[in-house]
Motif scaffolding. Structure first.
Motif, PDB file in Angstrom:
ATOM      1  N   ALA A 149       0.227   3.582   7.735  1.00  0.00           N
ATOM      2  CA  ALA A 149       0.849   4.901   7.925  1.00  0.00           C
ATOM      3  C   ALA A 149       2.244   4.968   7.311  1.00  0.00           C
ATOM      4  O   ALA A 149       2.681   6.046   6.882  1.00  0.00           O
ATOM      5  CB  ALA A 149       0.915   5.243   9.418  1.00  0.00           C
ATOM      6  N   VAL A 150       2.943   3.849   7.255  1.00  0.00           N
ATOM      7  CA  VAL A 150       4.271   3.856   6.632  1.00  0.00           C
ATOM      8  C   VAL A 150       4.210   3.441   5.160  1.00  0.00           C
ATOM      9  O   VAL A 150       5.201   3.566   4.449  1.00  0.00           O
ATOM     10  CB  VAL A 150       5.274   2.923   7.359  1.00  0.00           C
ATOM     11  N   ARG A 151       3.094   2.928   4.723  1.00  0.00           N
ATOM     12  CA  ARG A 151       2.985   2.404   3.360  1.00  0.00           C
ATOM     13  C   ARG A 151       2.313   3.400   2.421  1.00  0.00           C
ATOM     14  O   ARG A 151       2.729   3.574   1.285  1.00  0.00           O
ATOM     15  CB  ARG A 151       2.183   1.092   3.391  1.00  0.00           C
ATOM     16  N   PRO A 153       1.018   6.905   3.564  1.00  0.00           N
ATOM     17  CA  PRO A 153       0.644   7.931   4.546  1.00  0.00           C
ATOM     18  C   PRO A 153      -0.244   9.026   3.962  1.00  0.00           C
ATOM     19  O   PRO A 153      -1.121   9.549   4.660  1.00  0.00           O
ATOM     20  CB  PRO A 153       1.990   8.495   5.002  1.00  0.00           C
ATOM     21  N   ARG A 154      -0.026   9.378   2.706  1.00  0.00           N
ATOM     22  CA  ARG A 154      -0.842  10.452   2.125  1.00  0.00           C
ATOM     23  C   ARG A 154      -2.307  10.044   2.012  1.00  0.00           C
ATOM     24  O   ARG A 154      -3.210  10.850   2.245  1.00  0.00           O
ATOM     25  CB  ARG A 154      -0.283  10.862   0.757  1.00  0.00           C
ATOM     26  N   LYS A 155      -2.523   8.777   1.676  1.00  0.00           N
ATOM     27  CA  LYS A 155      -3.896   8.284   1.583  1.00  0.00           C
ATOM     28  C   LYS A 155      -4.531   8.259   2.976  1.00  0.00           C
ATOM     29  O   LYS A 155      -5.691   8.637   3.153  1.00  0.00           O
ATOM     30  CB  LYS A 155      -3.884   6.880   0.965  1.00  0.00           C
ATOM     31  N   ARG A 158      -5.416  11.727   3.907  1.00  0.00           N
ATOM     32  CA  ARG A 158      -6.624  12.183   3.199  1.00  0.00           C
ATOM     33  C   ARG A 158      -7.870  11.632   3.864  1.00  0.00           C
ATOM     34  O   ARG A 158      -8.894  12.306   3.944  1.00  0.00           O
ATOM     35  CB  ARG A 158      -6.576  11.753   1.725  1.00  0.00           C
ATOM     36  N   GLU A 166       1.827  17.870  -2.877  1.00  0.00           N
ATOM     37  CA  GLU A 166       3.011  17.098  -3.288  1.00  0.00           C
ATOM     38  C   GLU A 166       4.304  17.883  -3.121  1.00  0.00           C
ATOM     39  O   GLU A 166       5.394  17.306  -3.127  1.00  0.00           O
ATOM     40  CB  GLU A 166       2.856  16.664  -4.746  1.00  0.00           C
ATOM     41  N   VAL A 168       5.100  19.336  -0.480  1.00  0.00           N
ATOM     42  CA  VAL A 168       5.473  19.198   0.935  1.00  0.00           C
ATOM     43  C   VAL A 168       5.884  17.751   1.196  1.00  0.00           C
ATOM     44  O   VAL A 168       5.174  16.820   0.805  1.00  0.00           O
ATOM     45  CB  VAL A 168       4.286  19.578   1.847  1.00  0.00           C
ATOM     46  N   VAL A 170       6.132  14.452   3.207  1.00  0.00           N
ATOM     47  CA  VAL A 170       5.489  13.758   4.321  1.00  0.00           C
ATOM     48  C   VAL A 170       6.551  12.874   4.971  1.00  0.00           C
ATOM     49  O   VAL A 170       7.142  12.019   4.310  1.00  0.00           O
ATOM     50  CB  VAL A 170       4.283  12.916   3.852  1.00  0.00           C
TER      51      VAL A 170
ATOM     52  N   TYR B  30       9.783  -4.315   7.279  1.00  0.00           N
ATOM     53  CA  TYR B  30       9.714  -3.476   6.078  1.00  0.00           C
ATOM     54  C   TYR B  30      10.975  -2.628   5.855  1.00  0.00           C
ATOM     55  O   TYR B  30      11.142  -2.081   4.767  1.00  0.00           O
ATOM     56  CB  TYR B  30       8.451  -2.590   6.092  1.00  0.00           C
ATOM     57  N   GLN B  70      10.803   6.799   1.045  1.00  0.00           N
ATOM     58  CA  GLN B  70       9.650   5.922   0.805  1.00  0.00           C
ATOM     59  C   GLN B  70       9.828   5.123  -0.481  1.00  0.00           C
ATOM     60  O   GLN B  70       9.490   3.949  -0.544  1.00  0.00           O
ATOM     61  CB  GLN B  70       8.365   6.770   0.707  1.00  0.00           C
ATOM     62  N   TRP B  74       9.147   1.161  -0.886  1.00  0.00           N
ATOM     63  CA  TRP B  74       8.029   0.652  -1.692  1.00  0.00           C
ATOM     64  C   TRP B  74       8.198   1.208  -3.102  1.00  0.00           C
ATOM     65  O   TRP B  74       7.904   2.380  -3.342  1.00  0.00           O
ATOM     66  CB  TRP B  74       6.684   1.121  -1.126  1.00  0.00           C
ATOM     67  N   TYR B  77       5.424   3.289  -4.400  1.00  0.00           N
ATOM     68  CA  TYR B  77       4.927   4.294  -3.446  1.00  0.00           C
ATOM     69  C   TYR B  77       4.183   5.419  -4.165  1.00  0.00           C
ATOM     70  O   TYR B  77       4.671   5.976  -5.158  1.00  0.00           O
ATOM     71  CB  TYR B  77       6.097   4.873  -2.643  1.00  0.00           C
ATOM     72  N   PRO B  80       5.449  11.888  -3.731  1.00  0.00           N
ATOM     73  CA  PRO B  80       6.698  12.394  -4.310  1.00  0.00           C
ATOM     74  C   PRO B  80       7.942  11.700  -3.757  1.00  0.00           C
ATOM     75  O   PRO B  80       7.913  11.112  -2.678  1.00  0.00           O
ATOM     76  CB  PRO B  80       6.677  13.882  -3.925  1.00  0.00           C
ATOM     77  N   LYS B  82      10.391  12.878  -2.390  1.00  0.00           N
ATOM     78  CA  LYS B  82      10.946  13.481  -1.170  1.00  0.00           C
ATOM     79  C   LYS B  82      10.387  12.852   0.104  1.00  0.00           C
ATOM     80  O   LYS B  82      10.934  13.050   1.177  1.00  0.00           O
ATOM     81  CB  LYS B  82      10.689  14.984  -1.170  1.00  0.00           C
ATOM     82  N   ASP B  83       9.297  12.084   0.008  1.00  0.00           N
ATOM     83  CA  ASP B  83       8.674  11.523   1.218  1.00  0.00           C
ATOM     84  C   ASP B  83       9.606  10.514   1.894  1.00  0.00           C
ATOM     85  O   ASP B  83      10.280   9.731   1.223  1.00  0.00           O
ATOM     86  CB  ASP B  83       7.342  10.849   0.884  1.00  0.00           C
ATOM     87  N   THR B  84       9.593  10.540   3.216  1.00  0.00           N
ATOM     88  CA  THR B  84      10.544   9.720   3.982  1.00  0.00           C
ATOM     89  C   THR B  84       9.881   9.015   5.163  1.00  0.00           C
ATOM     90  O   THR B  84       8.780   9.388   5.597  1.00  0.00           O
ATOM     91  CB  THR B  84      11.690  10.583   4.548  1.00  0.00           C
ATOM     92  N   VAL B  85      10.598   8.014   5.669  1.00  0.00           N
ATOM     93  CA  VAL B  85      10.268   7.368   6.941  1.00  0.00           C
ATOM     94  C   VAL B  85      11.516   7.460   7.807  1.00  0.00           C
ATOM     95  O   VAL B  85      12.628   7.255   7.317  1.00  0.00           O
ATOM     96  CB  VAL B  85       9.892   5.881   6.752  1.00  0.00           C
TER      97      VAL B  85
END
Lengths: 219, 101
Positions: A149-151, A153-155, A158, A166, A168, A170, B30, B70, B74, B77, B80, B82-85
Motif C-alpha cells: 500500500a505504501v510502495r 498504492p495505485r496498483k 486497481r 493521474e 488525482v 493518491v 522505509y 512517494q 521509491w 515509483y 505521478p 504529486k503522490d504522497t505518504v
C-alpha cells in the motif's frame, strides 16, 4: 455471478442436502502464536496486571465496532456541513454526537476530494479504529497489503477495482503510531434525493479505508 | 532530550532519522533517512518504545505527521510526482533538514 469454474464443489453435495453451514471443529494443535498468546495472557492475569474480565471487555469493545458506525458519520457529514467541519477537526469528538464511543486516543478523518484520494494502512502491524469500525478485514492485516500500500498504492487500488486518474493525488496514511484514521469519501453524484440513512447504506467498510468509493445506487 | 528539538513548524522540512534502535519502535525502515515536511503536530504521547516494556507514566513526547513524496521514497515509483505518504513520527526521530537535504 458465474461459478462454472468451481462447479465441482457443488456436485459434492449431490444428496439433496445443503452444504453443512457451520465451520469444522477446530480441535487441532495450537499454533505457535496461539500458545504464546495464551501463555502471555495467563501470566499477565497471574501477576495481577490485567484481569480476565478486562481482556474480555476489550474484545467486546472491538467487536461492538462495525463499519455501519463509520458510515453513519460519513452520511451525517454529507448532509450537515457543520458536522463535517467538526468531524474533520476532531473525528473522535464528532463521533460522540452520534452516540458513538471511540476508545482509541485520537481519530482523524481524511477527506477525499476531486484532487486527492486517501488510503489507510498500518505498515507495522494492524492499527485500525476498532472501537468504531470493528475488526479490520483480513486483507488489511496481510503483509502483502501492508507492504504494497505504501510502495505501489495505485496498483493495489486497481486490484480493488479502483483506477485513480493521474491528475488525482493518491495520499497514503501510515497508521503507524498513536492516531487512527477514517476516510471521508466524496458523496456520489445522483444521490441528492436520498435520506441520511440511505446515504449511509452506500458507505461500505472498504470505502472507510479508501480501498473503494461509494457508488450511486443508480450508477 | 527530545523536547529541545521541537516544536517543528507546519511545512518545515525535516529528516527522519535512523536511530538503529532495537525494540518496539514505530518508525518503519522505509522512511528512515528520508526528508519530508511537517503536516501537523498530533499532541504529546508517552513513548511507545518505553511503554512496550512496561515503563508507563513517563514523560510525554511530541508526535508529528510527516508528509513525504512517494518519488523520494521509491525512485522507481509508478505514479505521478504529486503522490504522497503521510506518517506519524516522534520528535526524537526527527531533525531539521538542512539546505543540502
Amino acid at each position: 455471478m458465474d461459478h462454472e469454474h468451481d462447479g465441482h464443489e457443488h456436485h459434492e453435495h449431490g444428496r439433496g442436502l445443503p452444504p453443512h453451514p457451520t465451520r469444522e471443529d477446530d480441535d487441532v494443535a495450537l499454533t505457535y502464536g496461539e500458545a504464546r498468546y495464551l501463555a502471555l495472557k495467563s501470566l499477565l492475569i497471574e501477576k495481577g496486571l490485567v484481569t480476565a474480565d478486562e481482556i474480555r471487555r476489550r474484545l467486546e469493545i472491538n467487536e461492538r465496532g462495525n463499519p455501519q458506525q463509520g458510515a453513519r458519520m460519513v452520511a451525517r457529514a454529507w448532509v450537515d456541513p457543520a458536522f463535517k467541519a467538526r468531524m474533520l477537526a476532531d473525528a473522535k469528538e464528532a463521533a460522540k454526537e452520534l452516540g458513538l464511543e471511540v476508545t482509541e486516543a485520537k481519530l482523524v478523518a481524511m477527506e477525499n476530494t476531486p484532487a486527492c484520494h486517501n488510503l489507510i494502512v498500518c505498515t507495522l502491524c494492524s492499527c485500525y479504529p476498532r472501537s468504531l469500525l470493528g475488526e479490520p478485514p483480513a486483507w488489511y492485516v496481510s503483509k502483502a497489503y501492508r507492504s504494497r500500500a505504501v510502495r505501489e498504492p495505485r496498483k493495489v487500488l486497481r486490484e480493488f477495482g479502483l483506477d485513480i486518474p493521474e491528475t488525482v493525488e493518491v495520499r497514503v496514511h501510515d497508521s503507524n503510531a498513536d492516531l487512527r484514521y477514517i476516510v471521508l469519501p466524496m458523496r456520489p453524484a445522483g444521490t441528492e434525493g436520498l435520506s441520511e440513512e440511505e446515504l449511509a447504506a452506500l458507505v461500505t467498510r472498504d470505502c472507510l479505508v479508501g480501498a473503494a468509493v461509494p457508488r450511486s445506487p443508480n450508477a | 532530550m527530545s523536547l529541545e528539538r521541537g516544536p517543528y513548524a507546519l511545512g518545515e522540512r525535516v529528516r527522519i532519522l535512523d536511530l538503529d534502535k532495537p525494540g518496539h519502535v514505530r518508525t518503519p525502515m522505509y522512511v528512515r533517512e528520508k526528508v519530508g515536511v511537517i503536516e501537523r503536530y498530533c499532541g504529546d504521547f508517552e513513548n511507545p518504545e518505553e511503554r512496550a516494556y512496561g515503563r508507563v507514566g513517563r514523560e510525554r513526547i511530541r508526535l508529528y505527521r510527516v508528509r513525504l513524496r512517494q518519488r523520494d521514497l521509491w525512485p522507481d515509483y509508478e505514479g505521478p510526482d504529486k503522490d504522497t505518504v503521510e506518517i506519524e513520527i516522534y520528535d526524537h526521530w526527527l531533525r531539521p533538514a538542512s539546505g543540502g537535504d
